[in-house]
Write an enzyme that holds these catalytic residues in place. Sequence first.
Site, PDB file in Angstrom:
ATOM      1  N   LYS A  77      27.556  62.761  56.479  1.00 35.48           N
ATOM      2  CA  LYS A  77      27.913  62.069  55.248  1.00 35.48           C
ATOM      3  C   LYS A  77      29.304  62.501  54.780  1.00 35.48           C
ATOM      4  O   LYS A  77      29.627  63.697  54.789  1.00 35.48           O
ATOM      5  CB  LYS A  77      26.867  62.373  54.168  1.00 35.48           C
ATOM      6  CG  LYS A  77      27.090  61.621  52.850  1.00 35.48           C
ATOM      7  CD  LYS A  77      25.957  61.900  51.874  1.00 35.48           C
ATOM      8  CE  LYS A  77      26.195  61.226  50.532  1.00 35.48           C
ATOM      9  NZ  LYS A  77      25.104  61.477  49.573  1.00 35.48           N
ATOM     10  N   SER A 152      23.857  57.672  47.188  1.00 30.55           N
ATOM     11  CA  SER A 152      25.146  57.694  47.834  1.00 30.55           C
ATOM     12  C   SER A 152      25.073  57.886  49.349  1.00 30.55           C
ATOM     13  O   SER A 152      26.088  57.830  50.035  1.00 30.55           O
ATOM     14  CB  SER A 152      25.999  58.823  47.219  1.00 30.55           C
ATOM     15  OG  SER A 152      25.376  60.091  47.393  1.00 30.55           O
ATOM     16  N   SER A 176      20.036  60.020  45.808  1.00 24.65           N
ATOM     17  CA  SER A 176      20.886  59.578  46.911  1.00 24.65           C
ATOM     18  C   SER A 176      20.246  59.703  48.284  1.00 24.65           C
ATOM     19  O   SER A 176      20.733  59.113  49.244  1.00 24.65           O
ATOM     20  CB  SER A 176      22.208  60.351  46.886  1.00 24.65           C
ATOM     21  OG  SER A 176      22.934  60.056  45.713  1.00 24.65           O
TER      22      SER A 176
END
Length: 459
Positions: A77, A152, A176
């Site tokens: 990520k 996210s 997220s």
Amino acid sequence: MLCDRTASDILKDLARGALTVEALMQATLDRIGERNPALNAIVALRPTEDLMAEARAADAVPLAERGPLHGLPMAIKDLSNAKGLVTSQGSPIFAGQVAQEDDIFVARLRAAGVIVIGKTNTPEFGLGSHTYNPVYGATGNVVDPSRSAGGSSGGAAVALAAGMVALADGSDMMGSLRNPAGWNEIYGFRPTWGWIPSEPVGDVFLHPLSTSGPMARTPEDLALLLDVMSGNDPRLPLARGAETVSPLKAPKPLRLGWLGDWGGAYPMDDGLLETCDAALQTFVAQGHTVERVAPPYPAEKIWQSWITLRSFAVAAGLRGLNNRRADLKEAALWELDRGLGFSAQEVQEASDLRSGWMRAAARMFQRYDAVVLPTAQCWPFPIDWDYPKEIAGKPLDTYHRWMEVVVPASLLGLPALAVPAGRGGADHLPIGLQIIGPHGSDGQILGLGQGYHTARAAL
């Protein structure tokens, strides 16, 4: 096909020589080439020749020297550092910035044999559960690319769902790891605070809201990745010991509490609760008990505590950019200004409210082994929106109020597993369930999730 198999199955074939890392890497790159242009989940992909050379080198490593994830391609990520790769955080301020060191969990992944192939897309600074930014653009939902992937960890969820990777990392402050999992029909797990250590930089006491965690296509694979990412770090006060959860054990019949819309406090899109209600029957069919639960603590008190402590924490991370305000998006400025403006007593009052919710949650978990909520309050919305402005006709007063349903677990650092619940609504889009347990019940929650996965796969 190879790229759609579970990580556990792929790793077994690699370990017994039925599959080479080179063949796996080629299949991975082929799948990325097929699916990523339309979805934009993986960014900053490393050059093909470098990845194939690393795969061939991995094939030459003797079996006795291989780690538990040897040869598995993963993308990190883009909020976390992987040495030699850019860490843009979705911000033009950091576009092109190359990480000089691995974050703790990334180093653990590499030591376990992972080949880092690139990064997964994220919102700017991870703010907002909708994956779009001015550096890489937006990530499309795997079911309908014209819809939001969530966030996210939206890039990670879509990469998994599209078979571009078999395992992915994510992080979760405000859902997220959970919202994008529910919206892309995969599994995301927010572990108990401290299970996966954060970076030992800056303040390590005041802001325990966010955590890294695993994402996968089965809970069994989540457990495999969690055990590699987790473990103590003596520089961090909340870090736990080297607890492992794999192999998962099927739990005895459990008593589950269904919190739904928190007694009407959380507005929900039409059909969302009905889809979740239907999915709950999977637990009943396995011998677990599901009961509707009255709100154990006022939702507004949880929210008021959350938005103070979240802004306080976000501002601590962004305060060094206060002189770059023109380069910050609206949500970042909102969090920064609020966080810098609080008095010490306002922060204390927020902590008092959180402490009240902790006591109420402890009473709740005396009666229930776990509680369940939806992963979001709306179906995946159009990709060109910034965020929903209303739900079910109720105006929303912040950019993240549509994700209020994830806050009860986040505020207390409880383990929370997102599982697919099915599709519904007018456009037949996905939603998920959050299964939330008391601190330290990570293995039990994942075992419950694996039983759920097995039962639904058999339908």
